[in-house]
Design a protein around this motif. Structure first.
Motif, PDB file in Angstrom:
ATOM      1  N   ARG A  61      12.838  14.004  -3.480  1.00  0.00           N
ATOM      2  CA  ARG A  61      13.357  12.689  -3.888  1.00  0.00           C
ATOM      3  C   ARG A  61      12.237  11.656  -3.947  1.00  0.00           C
ATOM      4  O   ARG A  61      12.207  10.809  -4.843  1.00  0.00           O
ATOM      5  N   ALA A  62      11.312  11.728  -3.001  1.00  0.00           N
ATOM      6  CA  ALA A  62      10.205  10.767  -2.961  1.00  0.00           C
ATOM      7  C   ALA A  62       9.382  10.816  -4.240  1.00  0.00           C
ATOM      8  O   ALA A  62       8.931   9.778  -4.749  1.00  0.00           O
ATOM      9  N   HIS A  63       9.167  12.006  -4.780  1.00  0.00           N
ATOM     10  CA  HIS A  63       8.356  12.121  -5.993  1.00  0.00           C
ATOM     11  C   HIS A  63       9.092  11.586  -7.216  1.00  0.00           C
ATOM     12  O   HIS A  63       8.473  10.959  -8.092  1.00  0.00           O
ATOM     13  N   VAL A  64      10.394  11.796  -7.276  1.00  0.00           N
ATOM     14  CA  VAL A  64      11.169  11.208  -8.373  1.00  0.00           C
ATOM     15  C   VAL A  64      11.132   9.687  -8.280  1.00  0.00           C
ATOM     16  O   VAL A  64      10.901   8.987  -9.269  1.00  0.00           O
ATOM     17  N   GLN A  65      11.337   9.163  -7.083  1.00  0.00           N
ATOM     18  CA  GLN A  65      11.323   7.711  -6.888  1.00  0.00           C
ATOM     19  C   GLN A  65       9.942   7.127  -7.196  1.00  0.00           C
ATOM     20  O   GLN A  65       9.826   6.033  -7.746  1.00  0.00           O
ATOM     21  N   ALA A  66       8.897   7.847  -6.822  1.00  0.00           N
ATOM     22  CA  ALA A  66       7.537   7.362  -7.078  1.00  0.00           C
ATOM     23  C   ALA A  66       7.263   7.249  -8.572  1.00  0.00           C
ATOM     24  O   ALA A  66       6.540   6.356  -9.013  1.00  0.00           O
ATOM     25  N   ILE A  67       7.830   8.144  -9.362  1.00  0.00           N
ATOM     26  CA  ILE A  67       7.703   8.063 -10.811  1.00  0.00           C
ATOM     27  C   ILE A  67       8.500   6.880 -11.350  1.00  0.00           C
ATOM     28  O   ILE A  67       8.053   6.162 -12.252  1.00  0.00           O
ATOM     29  N   GLN A  68       9.670   6.644 -10.794  1.00  0.00           N
ATOM     30  CA  GLN A  68      10.590   5.659 -11.357  1.00  0.00           C
ATOM     31  C   GLN A  68      10.321   4.223 -10.887  1.00  0.00           C
ATOM     32  O   GLN A  68      10.732   3.275 -11.553  1.00  0.00           O
ATOM     33  N   ARG A  69       9.640   4.061  -9.753  1.00  0.00           N
ATOM     34  CA  ARG A  69       9.475   2.727  -9.171  1.00  0.00           C
ATOM     35  C   ARG A  69       8.015   2.257  -9.266  1.00  0.00           C
ATOM     36  O   ARG A  69       7.102   2.938  -8.800  1.00  0.00           O
ATOM     37  N   SER A  70       7.831   1.080  -9.824  1.00  0.00           N
ATOM     38  CA  SER A  70       6.485   0.518  -9.934  1.00  0.00           C
ATOM     39  C   SER A  70       5.915   0.158  -8.573  1.00  0.00           C
ATOM     40  O   SER A  70       4.690   0.068  -8.411  1.00  0.00           O
ATOM     41  N   GLU A  71       6.783  -0.035  -7.573  1.00  0.00           N
ATOM     42  CA  GLU A  71       6.317  -0.369  -6.226  1.00  0.00           C
ATOM     43  C   GLU A  71       5.437   0.715  -5.621  1.00  0.00           C
ATOM     44  O   GLU A  71       4.672   0.457  -4.686  1.00  0.00           O
ATOM     45  N   ALA A  72       5.551   1.931  -6.143  1.00  0.00           N
ATOM     46  CA  ALA A  72       4.760   3.046  -5.610  1.00  0.00           C
ATOM     47  C   ALA A  72       3.377   3.147  -6.238  1.00  0.00           C
ATOM     48  O   ALA A  72       2.501   3.839  -5.699  1.00  0.00           O
ATOM     49  N   ASN A  73       3.151   2.459  -7.333  1.00  0.00           N
ATOM     50  CA  ASN A  73       1.894   2.592  -8.063  1.00  0.00           C
ATOM     51  C   ASN A  73       0.696   2.199  -7.198  1.00  0.00           C
ATOM     52  O   ASN A  73       0.712   1.167  -6.517  1.00  0.00           O
ATOM     53  N   GLY A  74      -0.332   3.040  -7.224  1.00  0.00           N
ATOM     54  CA  GLY A  74      -1.549   2.741  -6.489  1.00  0.00           C
ATOM     55  C   GLY A  74      -1.427   2.870  -4.990  1.00  0.00           C
ATOM     56  O   GLY A  74      -2.286   2.370  -4.253  1.00  0.00           O
ATOM     57  N   LYS A  75      -0.392   3.564  -4.516  1.00  0.00           N
ATOM     58  CA  LYS A  75      -0.125   3.639  -3.074  1.00  0.00           C
ATOM     59  C   LYS A  75      -0.390   5.035  -2.511  1.00  0.00           C
ATOM     60  O   LYS A  75      -0.273   6.042  -3.207  1.00  0.00           O
ATOM     61  N   ARG A  76      -0.735   5.031  -1.211  1.00  0.00           N
ATOM     62  CA  ARG A  76      -0.660   6.258  -0.405  1.00  0.00           C
ATOM     63  C   ARG A  76       0.701   6.219   0.277  1.00  0.00           C
ATOM     64  O   ARG A  76       1.076   5.212   0.883  1.00  0.00           O
ATOM     65  N   LEU A  77       1.428   7.313   0.208  1.00  0.00           N
ATOM     66  CA  LEU A  77       2.796   7.353   0.729  1.00  0.00           C
ATOM     67  C   LEU A  77       2.903   8.377   1.853  1.00  0.00           C
ATOM     68  O   LEU A  77       2.675   9.566   1.633  1.00  0.00           O
ATOM     69  N   ILE A  78       3.237   7.910   3.047  1.00  0.00           N
ATOM     70  CA  ILE A  78       3.442   8.788   4.208  1.00  0.00           C
ATOM     71  C   ILE A  78       4.864   9.321   4.171  1.00  0.00           C
ATOM     72  O   ILE A  78       5.830   8.553   4.279  1.00  0.00           O
ATOM     73  N   LEU A  79       5.016  10.629   4.019  1.00  0.00           N
ATOM     74  CA  LEU A  79       6.344  11.233   3.923  1.00  0.00           C
ATOM     75  C   LEU A  79       6.685  11.914   5.245  1.00  0.00           C
ATOM     76  O   LEU A  79       6.153  12.988   5.555  1.00  0.00           O
ATOM     77  N   GLY A  80       7.568  11.300   6.023  1.00  0.00           N
ATOM     78  CA  GLY A  80       7.992  11.913   7.278  1.00  0.00           C
ATOM     79  C   GLY A  80       8.126  10.908   8.391  1.00  0.00           C
ATOM     80  O   GLY A  80       7.800   9.724   8.247  1.00  0.00           O
ATOM     81  N   LYS A  81       8.628  11.406   9.513  1.00  0.00           N
ATOM     82  CA  LYS A  81       8.843  10.577  10.693  1.00  0.00           C
ATOM     83  C   LYS A  81       8.502  11.369  11.950  1.00  0.00           C
ATOM     84  O   LYS A  81       8.408  12.602  11.929  1.00  0.00           O
ATOM     85  N   THR A  82       8.344  10.643  13.047  1.00  0.00           N
ATOM     86  CA  THR A  82       8.221  11.254  14.366  1.00  0.00           C
ATOM     87  C   THR A  82       9.388  10.804  15.229  1.00  0.00           C
ATOM     88  O   THR A  82      10.044   9.796  14.956  1.00  0.00           O
ATOM     89  N   ASP A  83       9.626  11.569  16.289  1.00  0.00           N
ATOM     90  CA  ASP A  83      10.739  11.336  17.202  1.00  0.00           C
ATOM     91  C   ASP A  83      10.186  11.386  18.621  1.00  0.00           C
ATOM     92  O   ASP A  83       9.261  12.161  18.899  1.00  0.00           O
ATOM     93  N   PRO A  84      10.715  10.593  19.548  1.00  0.00           N
ATOM     94  CA  PRO A  84      10.170  10.618  20.908  1.00  0.00           C
ATOM     95  C   PRO A  84      10.420  11.916  21.665  1.00  0.00           C
ATOM     96  O   PRO A  84       9.717  12.215  22.630  1.00  0.00           O
ATOM     97  N   VAL A  85      11.383  12.710  21.217  1.00  0.00           N
ATOM     98  CA  VAL A  85      11.755  13.943  21.932  1.00  0.00           C
ATOM     99  C   VAL A  85      11.479  15.191  21.105  1.00  0.00           C
ATOM    100  O   VAL A  85      10.876  16.159  21.589  1.00  0.00           O
ATOM    101  N   VAL A  86      11.931  15.214  19.861  1.00  0.00           N
ATOM    102  CA  VAL A  86      11.778  16.386  18.999  1.00  0.00           C
ATOM    103  C   VAL A  86      10.429  16.288  18.298  1.00  0.00           C
ATOM    104  O   VAL A  86      10.285  15.640  17.252  1.00  0.00           O
ATOM    105  N   ARG A  87       9.412  16.953  18.873  1.00  0.00           N
ATOM    106  CA  ARG A  87       8.042  16.770  18.396  1.00  0.00           C
ATOM    107  C   ARG A  87       7.355  18.081  18.010  1.00  0.00           C
ATOM    108  O   ARG A  87       6.555  18.106  17.079  1.00  0.00           O
ATOM    109  N   PHE A  88       7.624  19.149  18.742  1.00  0.00           N
ATOM    110  CA  PHE A  88       6.974  20.433  18.496  1.00  0.00           C
ATOM    111  C   PHE A  88       8.015  21.547  18.521  1.00  0.00           C
ATOM    112  O   PHE A  88       9.122  21.366  19.045  1.00  0.00           O
TER     113      PHE A  88
END
Length: 358
Positions: free
Chosen positions: A254-281
């Motif tokens: 979805r991120a790649h489709v949105q990056a194509i469709q949205r000008s806000e993504a142009n020229g950006k580095r995009l971090i895809l993902g999250k961290t959690d305080p408990v579920v880490r490894f």
């Protein structure tokens, strides 16, 4: 211009991530042309059931690019393409006893292949955007056991080419190659100022329901760290991989489709993902699976008492989420939904003969 009249070129179409990115674009109404290295690989990939209707109606095409390091490798494939997603990356094999030349096998293909993609795209005025699929390893040095600073789109792995050639673990060489490839991409755009917008995406470890050739992670996709923990009582947690930040494959697509469709993504580095305080490894998945799937608790691997998980770091994707217009699933949701999908899809039977390799 409507999506139905626009063509997206995706290099490395048969890859774990690229396959589902392609499906997302097709479902959004775009035409997709994908590169693979050989006709044999194309024939195998085209048998995937998710793509049968798109092949039949002509909205999915294949282009052969045998060697991405050759100058002009993507020129023929880019004819008529409106967007270019470069997803190819040479992954290391870190099984014990496997010998690799990190410069020849990892650094050069990843750096030169990326530059060739950008240079080819610059020859075609109709190409509006180029997205380079990178890695969170471009933003964080995975060899450092603990990072105090939160990783954002402004963070960079500090490792250089010489380190990548001689790193003590293949994963660290891979991380250096991804940083160097992305760095080279931004420098190329700064120096030459091509007509297209560059975007780089940096996914964390990718789990999730998949439609590709290795959906259950039997081979070298990050899916193995979840599936191995879920299905192998002898799974080895003492490896230099598997956390602590995660992203769902559906969100990556979805991120790649949105990056194509949205000008806000142009020229950006995009971090895809999250961290959690408990579920880490992956070792943290064991109690999560035991609670969610109590009937499987006796099959789960034991976590060694002396296990030290690393590297430790946190990511902040808030700027990326703002640019893309949606929020990523959190690690707990990613892990549990992927596990349920693996169970429902019969992955356990496929995993039965597989030996824990690391």
């Amino acid at each position: 211009m409507s999506p139905s009249s626009e063509c997206v070129l995706i290099s490395g179409l048969n890859g774990f991530i690229a396959t589902d990115i392609a499906l997302a674009f097709l479902q959004a109404g775009y035409r997709v042309r994908g590169t693979v290295r050989s006709q044999a690989k194309a024939d195998t990939w085209l048998k995937l059931p998710a793509f049968a209707s798109f092949t039949a109606n002509g909205r999915l095409q294949i282009a052969l690019v045998p060697d991405i390091v050759q100058p002009g490798a993507f020129d023929d494939a880019l004819k008529g393409a409106d967007y270019f997603l470069h997803t190819i990356a040479q992954l290391p094999d870190w099984r014990p006893g496997v010998k690799q030349d990190m410069e020849k096998d990892i650094l050069i293909p990843n750096i030169d292949g990326t530059l060739n993609a950008l240079k080819s795209a610059a020859k075609f005025p109709q190409v509006k955007k180029v997205i380079v699929l990178g890695s969170i390893a471009s933003a964080v040095d995975l060899s450092i056991p603990k990072h105090d600073a939160t990783i954002t789109e402004k963070s960079w792995n500090p490792r250089d080419y010489e380190y990548g050639k001689n790193a003590p673990h293949p994963l660290f060489s891979y991380g250096a190659s991804k940083k160097l490839a992305e760095e080279a991409a931004w420098k190329y755009v700064q120096d030459t100022k091509p007509h297209y917008a560059l975007i780089t995406t940096l996914p964390c470890y990718v789990f999730g329901p998949a439609n590709g050739l290795d959906p259950f992670g039997i081979n070298n996709s990050s899916q193995q760290w979840l599936a191995g923990t879920l299905f192998h009582s002898d799974w080895n947690f003492k490896t230099s991989a598997g956390g602590p930040a995660y992203v769902d494959l559906r969100d990556v697509a979805r991120a790649h489709v949105q990056a194509i469709q949205r000008s806000e993504a142009n020229g950006k580095r995009l971090i895809l993902g999250k961290t959690d305080p408990v579920v880490r490894f992956p070792s943290d998945f064991v109690p999560l699976f035991a609670q969610a799937f109590p009937e499987r608790a006796h099959k789960l691997p034991k976590v060694p008492s002396d296990l030290v998980n690393q590297p430790e770091f946190d990511v902040d994707p808030s700027a990326t989420e703002a640019a893309l217009g949606f929020k990523f699933r959190g690690p707990r949701q990613v892990v549990l939904e992927t596990a349920q999908w693996l169970i429902d899809s019969g992955a356990e039977k496929v995993w039965e003969p597989v030996k824990a390799r690391y």
